[in-house]
Design a protein around this motif. Structure first.
Motif, short mmCIF file in Angstrom:
data_model
loop_
_atom_site.label_atom_id
_atom_site.label_comp_id
_atom_site.label_asym_id
_atom_site.label_seq_id
_atom_site.Cartn_x
_atom_site.Cartn_y
_atom_site.Cartn_z
N GLU A 55 3.94 -4.83 -0.99
CA GLU A 55 3.01 -5.08 0.11
C GLU A 55 3.76 -5.32 1.41
N ASN A 63 -7.26 1.54 -4.27
CA ASN A 63 -6.45 0.39 -3.87
C ASN A 63 -5.99 -0.34 -5.13
N THR A 87 -1.01 -4.49 4.42
CA THR A 87 -1.27 -3.12 3.97
C THR A 87 -0.21 -2.74 2.93
N THR A 92 -0.95 -1.62 -0.15
CA THR A 92 -1.37 -1.90 -1.52
C THR A 92 -2.22 -0.77 -2.09
N ASP A 93 -2.17 0.40 -1.45
CA ASP A 93 -2.88 1.54 -2.04
C ASP A 93 -2.03 2.12 -3.16
N ASN A 115 -6.49 -13.08 9.15
CA ASN A 115 -6.86 -11.80 8.56
C ASN A 115 -8.33 -11.84 8.17
N ASP A 152 0.81 4.23 -2.22
CA ASP A 152 2.01 3.58 -1.69
C ASP A 152 3.10 3.43 -2.74
#
Lengths: 518, 501
Positions: B366, B308, B371, B373-374, B154, B377
């Motif tokens: 998560e 975020n 992804t 982690t906004d 990543n 969400d």
């Protein structure tokens, strides 16, 4: 530090928490009715126990009764310290009286059809009741602050989850506004505690009156004044005193009916109660010095609230602004700084809780039927629902201050106190009286638009009649209105000695103003 | 120089930290011989190491002694710090186990690195010598650099590790240079001896004083970097966002515990008399006050605009460093030094439970690809996972400082100590920025409860993560309801006397 056994007051205080724990373990889907009735049962049990408090209360004793004190954090001088005098008792009776009404009314509300989560709703109701009783019972500054701040959370959720269209905005505004005020109070609390080496209010007050603890005072801007303001601003936001009122219309209009009832009925009184319990006895000189300023804000609130109220097309907003006006009376009653003013203010807190709580119930019942709060959508409701109309008339008149009903007694005593007051005096009373007239105008305007006139709108002709829960709730409110109005001496007797001792306490510390206060 | 005897070394006092370090090296060996499908065992062995160290910490809790020729100090302060960081590491393991597996970044070294970093914090809180602080700082940091970049496939994680490493190395250099200057001025790196030397240097002035001032300043910069205070916070959001969530969780707590332990030791124990002729307050008081105020303002205001979750919590952790720094400033007042240090300890403890709980929720929602982690969400989480949402709500209220939660207890003690020390402007900045913080914390509750949405299934909420959540929740509520439990533990903390000759 002394330890003491279980007091009845603690039992009253923790009754809602017992209910909350039981409701927590119930199943939302399968036990819907059980959840409702458990909540109602516990609020009624709390009410009955608080009646027992009243029965056992000795009105001749101005001091604290039902005292319980246990160490909580001894290294900081904080203890679980509860007790009530006459004023505290009246506020607790008001709380335990209003909450069951709000709960019973919620049974028939449509809000759960849209938003669901009924169990969470009743849990928040019980949590709110616990915290409110705690505010009125706490005799330790930190414990008081904890209860005070905790009331924010359930109210925030009640408005935010089950409120109207703008609920998210209104809830956030309510939360931030109130927290901004109360967190300044936290600093004042911590400072007072560190100077006094204890957070126990009776000990601090005794030290202040004995002269062993002094917060330096030499004018409107000195240590004592800043401490006074630290507390006062937190309370002023809650009351709300003009110009700190802007959160109130939003919160009231968006809150579900039961939320509005509790908000108007009890939460606002926490502010005025706080002034009486903390500001006046702990900071007597600053209270006297600032009295004209705060009194003037109170008078402005009375007139401004009434004025704005008259301009509203939304019934709920109209009632909300009328709260600003009515609470202005309580504020000038307190800052008259004499026994009449203080007694009138305390009684007016109860009156406003009952009457305005009743008004919000009325608005809620109308809204349940028509799903609108627009004043122009109604008209001639009396013809459609005559019994409802009659009850509404009494509640409206009570809010106006018609002699024979509760509002009159409170306002009259406050005006009497203001006239006789050496710190406020004639001018304040004059403008406040103007507020009484304005109240008649906007209340009658509302009543006329909604209940009188022709029943010309098709939707209004077939409103479904009141169910027994709605009848019960309103009839209970009306009985209280008459009872207080016709027999005010019962209520004055409860608080007579306590209010006098507060006034005497101020006079004792500020000798230069003793003459003024008599 | 004489050869020290076993009694001089006084190894018994160092056992909690030393045993953990030894256990960690053993763990590295064990891991190599474990078959690949049983790698989870390493995690549980690591947990066992933490438990052993915890028991040893409890056994030596009330000691008041020095060891390793006066370089190491064992007292209640360090015991309390050790306890917090061990709990933090244990909770991190619970959050990590399934997370590392499902994101495809599980490797046995992870657990050893975590324990090494924990040992670093423990040495740091016990350090009585600038050299030991430096070594401990590196022991704490280097494993964290690696862990931040642990998600090797990543790019963000790699960026996170790289950024943290470069800036961290830079900060370490500051520390070494500062320590050298202090040595130049006082002729020693031992904190006790520095304390003894400072008064006279401070009174005499001249070049020695200048070296001492610059040296102390550089040390504050380096430690300020570790605990992420303004203006040394720039790395925090990127590193927190990119690192694997459990690592971020540990970083946000562990690095702060170590950093503040060293900061308190250096400033309060060694340099309380650094007055530069302007008695009675030490010169660093104003500096710390300004940094604290700036940190609270910048951290809280910038957090408001984050979208975020991890970045928001990063700025929130900056803000909380500001609150703790408020206690450090209050500790400049000799009469308040111990009370303020205790306040900082209780704050760190309550912050640990609350923040790890919040990060555990983030790890639970998560997705496997990092992804999810906004803040958006979390929409509707109260419907899909009501208990998870309720716990997150409690953590957010605790971070705000609402009563009946640990966050209130921490803030209360901090504000009390700053008011007792007479720092009214700082206290007012503190409470007003708390209101700002309420805005972004409450917005999380708004998102979970008030906005309509399907709600995330929160697939990451496995049994281990749930256990971590329940422990964090219990810690948060118990500290809120019974703060006496925390004050009993910190009762014996005496930071000044522990070093003063």
């Amino acid at each position: 530090m002394e330890m003491s056994g279980l007091s009845l007051l603690t039992v009253v205080l923790f009754m809602p928490m017992v209910g909350l724990t039981i409701v927590l373990f119930m199943n939302e889907e399968k036990q819907r009715n059980a959840i409702r009735w458990t909540t109602f049962g516990f609020t009624i049990a709390t009410f009955l126990l608080s009646l027992l408090l009243w029965a056992l209360h000795d009105p001749t004793n101005p001091g604290l009764q039902f005292v319980q004190r246990n160490d909580w954090l001894p290294s900081f001088g904080v203890s679980y310290y509860v007790g009530i005098d006459g004023i505290g008792l009246i506020m607790i009776l008001l709380t335990t009286f209003i909450v069951p009404l709000a709960v019973l009314f919620s049974f028939t509300s449509h809000i759960f059809e849209e938003r669901g989560r009924e169990k969470l709703y009743y849990m928040f109701m019980l949590l709110l009741q616990w915290a409110m009783i705690g505010v009125f019972a706490a005799q330790d500054l930190v414990i008081f602050y904890i209860f005070w701040e905790v009331t924010l959370v359930p109210m925030y959720f009640l408005v935010g989850i089950w409120g109207g269209e703008q609920r998210v905005y209104a809830a956030l505004k309510f939360f931030l506004y109130t927290m901004a005020g109360s967190i300044l109070m936290l600093l004042a609390v911590l400072y007072v505690g560190s100077q006094a080496n204890t957070f126990a209010v009776p000990e601090i007050v005794a030290a202040v009156q004995a002269g062993t603890l002094t917060f330096p005072f030499d004018g409107l801007f000195s240590t004592q004044s800043f401490l006074f303001l630290g507390f006062l601003i937190a309370f002023a936001i809650k009351v709300p005193i003009f110009p700190f009122h802007s959160w109130l219309p939003d919160a009231h209009v968006q809150a579900p009916t039961a939320g509005s009832v509790i908000l108007a009925g009890v939460l606002l009184k926490m502010g005025t109660y706080g002034i009486i319990r903390f500001c006046l006895p702990m900071f007597p000189e600053a209270s006297v010095a600032w009295a004209p300023v705060v009194g003037a804000l109170g008078v402005i609130g009375i007139i401004y609230g009434a004025w704005v109220s008259y301009a509203q097309q939304d019934i709920k907003k109209l009632v909300a602004y009328s709260s600003v006006s009515h609470m202005g009376f309580v504020v000038i009653g307190i800052f008259a700084l004499n026994a009449e003013g203080l007694q009138g203010a305390t009684l007016q807190m109860v009156n406003h809780g009952v009457s305005t709580g009743g008004l919000f119930l009325l608005v809620g019942m109308l809204y349940e039927r028509r799903h609108t709060k627009d004043i122009n959508a109604y008209g001639g409701i009396w013809k459609a629902l005559p019994f409802f109309g009659a009850l509404s008339l009494i509640i409206t008149l009570s809010s106006m201050g018609l002699p024979g009903l509760n509002g009159f007694v409170g306002e009259f005593t406050i005006l009497l106190g203001t006239f006789g007051s050496q710190v406020l005096g004639f001018g304040f009373a004059l403008f406040a009286t103007l507020g009484v007239i304005l109240a008649a105008i906007y209340m009658l305007y509302m009543f006329q638009k909604v209940f009188l006139g022709e029943l010309d709108k098709e939707e209004n002709k077939h409103l479904h009649p009141m169910n027994w829960k709605e009848v019960t709730v309103l009839v209970v409110v009306v009985i209280m209105i008459f009872w207080i109005g016709l027999q005010p001496s019962i209520w004055f007797d409860i608080m007579d000695s306590s209010t006098k001792s507060i006034v005497d306490g101020i006079a004792q510390v500020a000798p230069q103003i003793t003459a003024m206060l008599r | 120089m004489t050869v020290p005897s076993w009694t001089d070394l006084n190894l018994g006092a160092t056992l909690p930290a030393v045993m953990l370090a030894i256990g960690t090296t053993l763990l590295l060996l064990v891991d190599v011989f474990l078959p690949k499908e049983r790698r989870n065992l390493t995690a549980w062995l690591a947990m066992g190491g933490l438990v052993v160290s915890f028991v040893l910490t409890l056994a030596t809790f009330n000691q008041q002694t020095t060891a390793l020729m006066d370089m190491f100090i064992g007292d209640t302060f360090s015991s309390f710090m050790n306890m917090i960081v061990l709990v933090a590491a244990a909770l991190t393991i619970l959050i990590s186990i399934d997370y590392m597996n499902r994101t495809g970044s599980a490797r046995g070294e992870f657990w050893s690195l975590l324990l090494l970093s924990t040992a670093g914090v423990m040495f740091m809180s016990s350090a009585n010598d600038l050299v030991v602080i430096f070594v401990a700082l590196e022991l704490l940091s280097i494993p964290l650099y690696v862990m931040a970049a642990f998600r090797s496939n990543n790019a963000k994680s790699e960026e996170s590790g790289m950024k943290y490493f470069v800036l961290g190395a830079f900060a370490s250099a500051f520390f070494v240079y500062g320590a050298a200057l202090v040595f130049g001025a006082t002729g020693t790196t031992n904190l006790t001896e520095i304390f003894a030397a400072v008064s006279s240097i401070s009174a005499e002035g001249g070049a020695s004083l200048a070296y001492l001032l610059v040296g102390a300043g550089l040390i504050v910069v380096a430690l300020g970097f570790k605990v992420a205070v303004v203006p040394f916070h720039m790395w925090t959001p990127d590193v927190y966002e990119g690192a694997p969530t459990p690592v971020t969780a540990f970083m946000s707590v562990g690095a702060k515990i170590g950093g503040f332990a060293a900061l308190l030791r250096v400033l309060v124990s060694a340099l309380p008399t650094l007055t530069a002729g302007q008695a009675p307050d030490p010169v660093w008081m104003n500096t710390v006050m300004i940094i604290s105020g700036l940190t609270m303002i910048v951290g809280n205001f910038v957090a408001v605009s984050q979208t975020n979750l991890k970045r928001m919590l990063a700025y929130s952790s900056i803000a909380h460093a500001g609150y703790i720094l408020m206690a450090v400033a209050a500790a400049a007042d000799p009469a308040q030094a111990d009370a303020a240090a205790k306040a900082a300890l209780v704050y760190l403890l309550s912050y640990t439970f609350t923040n790890l709980g919040a990060f555990a929720v983030v790890a639970a929602v998560e997705k496997n690809d990092g992804t999810g982690t906004d803040i958006t969400d979390l929409t509707g989480l109260a419907r899909s996972r009501p208990i998870l949402a309720a716990m997150m709500a409690v953590f957010m209220l605790s971070l705000t400082g609402i009563p009946l939660t640990a966050g209130f207890t921490g803030k209360w003690f901090i504000f009390q100590s700053s008011i007792d020390a007479g720092l009214f402007p700082l206290a007012i900045v503190g409470v007003l920025t708390s209101v700002v913080s309420a805005y972004y914390y409450v917005r999380i509750i708004v998102t979970m409860y008030l906005l309509d949405g399907a709600g995330d299934p929160a697939q990451g909420a496995t049994r281990a993560v749930n256990l971590a959540l329940y422990i964090s929740l219990a810690g948060t509520l118990v500290l809120g309801l019974f703060p006496i439990l925390a004050t009993n533990l910190t009762q014996a903390v005496t930071l000044v006397a522990s070093v003063a000759p």
